[in-house]
Design a protein around this motif. Structure first.
Motif, PDB file in Angstrom:
ATOM      1  N   LEU A   1       0.825  -1.200   0.000  1.00  0.00           N
ATOM      2  CA  LEU A   1       0.000   0.000   0.000  1.00  0.00           C
ATOM      3  C   LEU A   1       0.865   1.258   0.000  1.00  0.00           C
ATOM      4  O   LEU A   1       0.621   2.202  -0.762  1.00  0.00           O
ATOM      5  CB  LEU A   1      -0.929   0.008   1.215  1.00  0.00           C
ATOM      6  N   LEU A   2       1.885   1.282   0.843  1.00  0.00           N
ATOM      7  CA  LEU A   2       2.772   2.445   0.898  1.00  0.00           C
ATOM      8  C   LEU A   2       3.502   2.657  -0.424  1.00  0.00           C
ATOM      9  O   LEU A   2       3.694   3.796  -0.866  1.00  0.00           O
ATOM     10  CB  LEU A   2       3.764   2.289   2.054  1.00  0.00           C
ATOM     11  N   LYS A   3       3.895   1.585  -1.079  1.00  0.00           N
ATOM     12  CA  LYS A   3       4.545   1.693  -2.391  1.00  0.00           C
ATOM     13  C   LYS A   3       3.580   2.289  -3.414  1.00  0.00           C
ATOM     14  O   LYS A   3       3.963   3.127  -4.233  1.00  0.00           O
ATOM     15  CB  LYS A   3       5.026   0.329  -2.861  1.00  0.00           C
ATOM     16  N   ARG A   4       2.322   1.848  -3.370  1.00  0.00           N
ATOM     17  CA  ARG A   4       1.320   2.396  -4.297  1.00  0.00           C
ATOM     18  C   ARG A   4       1.091   3.875  -4.047  1.00  0.00           C
ATOM     19  O   ARG A   4       0.973   4.669  -4.980  1.00  0.00           O
ATOM     20  CB  ARG A   4       0.005   1.639  -4.152  1.00  0.00           C
ATOM     21  N   ILE A   5       1.007   4.250  -2.783  1.00  0.00           N
ATOM     22  CA  ILE A   5       0.812   5.661  -2.441  1.00  0.00           C
ATOM     23  C   ILE A   5       1.995   6.481  -2.924  1.00  0.00           C
ATOM     24  O   ILE A   5       1.821   7.567  -3.494  1.00  0.00           O
ATOM     25  CB  ILE A   5       0.589   5.831  -0.919  1.00  0.00           C
ATOM     26  N   LYS A   6       3.192   5.965  -2.734  1.00  0.00           N
ATOM     27  CA  LYS A   6       4.389   6.676  -3.180  1.00  0.00           C
ATOM     28  C   LYS A   6       4.377   6.870  -4.694  1.00  0.00           C
ATOM     29  O   LYS A   6       4.780   7.927  -5.196  1.00  0.00           O
ATOM     30  CB  LYS A   6       5.642   5.914  -2.753  1.00  0.00           C
ATOM     31  N   SER A   7       3.897   5.870  -5.427  1.00  0.00           N
ATOM     32  CA  SER A   7       3.895   5.960  -6.889  1.00  0.00           C
ATOM     33  C   SER A   7       2.875   6.970  -7.415  1.00  0.00           C
ATOM     34  O   SER A   7       2.916   7.325  -8.592  1.00  0.00           O
ATOM     35  CB  SER A   7       3.635   4.588  -7.507  1.00  0.00           C
ATOM     36  N   LEU A   8       1.964   7.445  -6.575  1.00  0.00           N
ATOM     37  CA  LEU A   8       0.967   8.424  -7.004  1.00  0.00           C
ATOM     38  C   LEU A   8       1.543   9.828  -7.168  1.00  0.00           C
ATOM     39  O   LEU A   8       0.893  10.700  -7.731  1.00  0.00           O
ATOM     40  CB  LEU A   8      -0.192   8.456  -6.007  1.00  0.00           C
TER      41      LEU A   8
ATOM     42  N   TRP B   1       2.138  16.522  -1.148  1.00  0.00           N
ATOM     43  CA  TRP B   1       1.532  16.501   0.179  1.00  0.00           C
ATOM     44  C   TRP B   1       1.316  17.896   0.745  1.00  0.00           C
ATOM     45  O   TRP B   1       0.332  18.138   1.441  1.00  0.00           O
ATOM     46  CB  TRP B   1       2.362  15.649   1.132  1.00  0.00           C
TER      47      TRP B   1
ATOM     48  N   ILE C   1       2.002  12.297  -5.056  1.00  0.00           N
ATOM     49  CA  ILE C   1       1.116  13.284  -4.440  1.00  0.00           C
ATOM     50  C   ILE C   1       1.952  14.431  -3.872  1.00  0.00           C
ATOM     51  O   ILE C   1       2.967  14.210  -3.221  1.00  0.00           O
ATOM     52  CB  ILE C   1       0.282  12.627  -3.316  1.00  0.00           C
TER      53      ILE C   1
END
Length: 72
Positions: free
Chosen positions: A14-21, A25, A23
């Motif tokens: 999940l953290l890897k997916r969030i990082k790939s977005l 912040w 964003i």
């Protein structure tokens, strides 16, 4: 709190997916602050909106109490 290896792997994915977005912040934080400010202004200046919000909050509090009673 103890996590299983599968749970840790899921969190890492999940953290890897969030990082790939990619964003931005700080931009997101600024937008959230603006939304919060606008919300506060509406609640302070519109009694009808405040009443509706109070009803929504009360509804979710009741749901929480029911769930709490069911689990105890």
């Amino acid at each position: 709190m103890n996590l299983t290896d599968d749970q840790i792997d899921s969190l890492m994915e999940l953290l890897k997916r969030i990082k790939s977005l990619n964003i931005d912040w700080s931009s997101l934080a600024n937008q959230m602050a603006d939304i919060h400010q606008n919300f506060q202004e509406v609640m302070a200046n519109d009694p009808e909106a405040r009443s509706l919000w109070d009803k929504i909050v009360g509804f979710f509090k009741q749901i929480g109490q029911i769930i709490s009673q069911l689990l105890s």
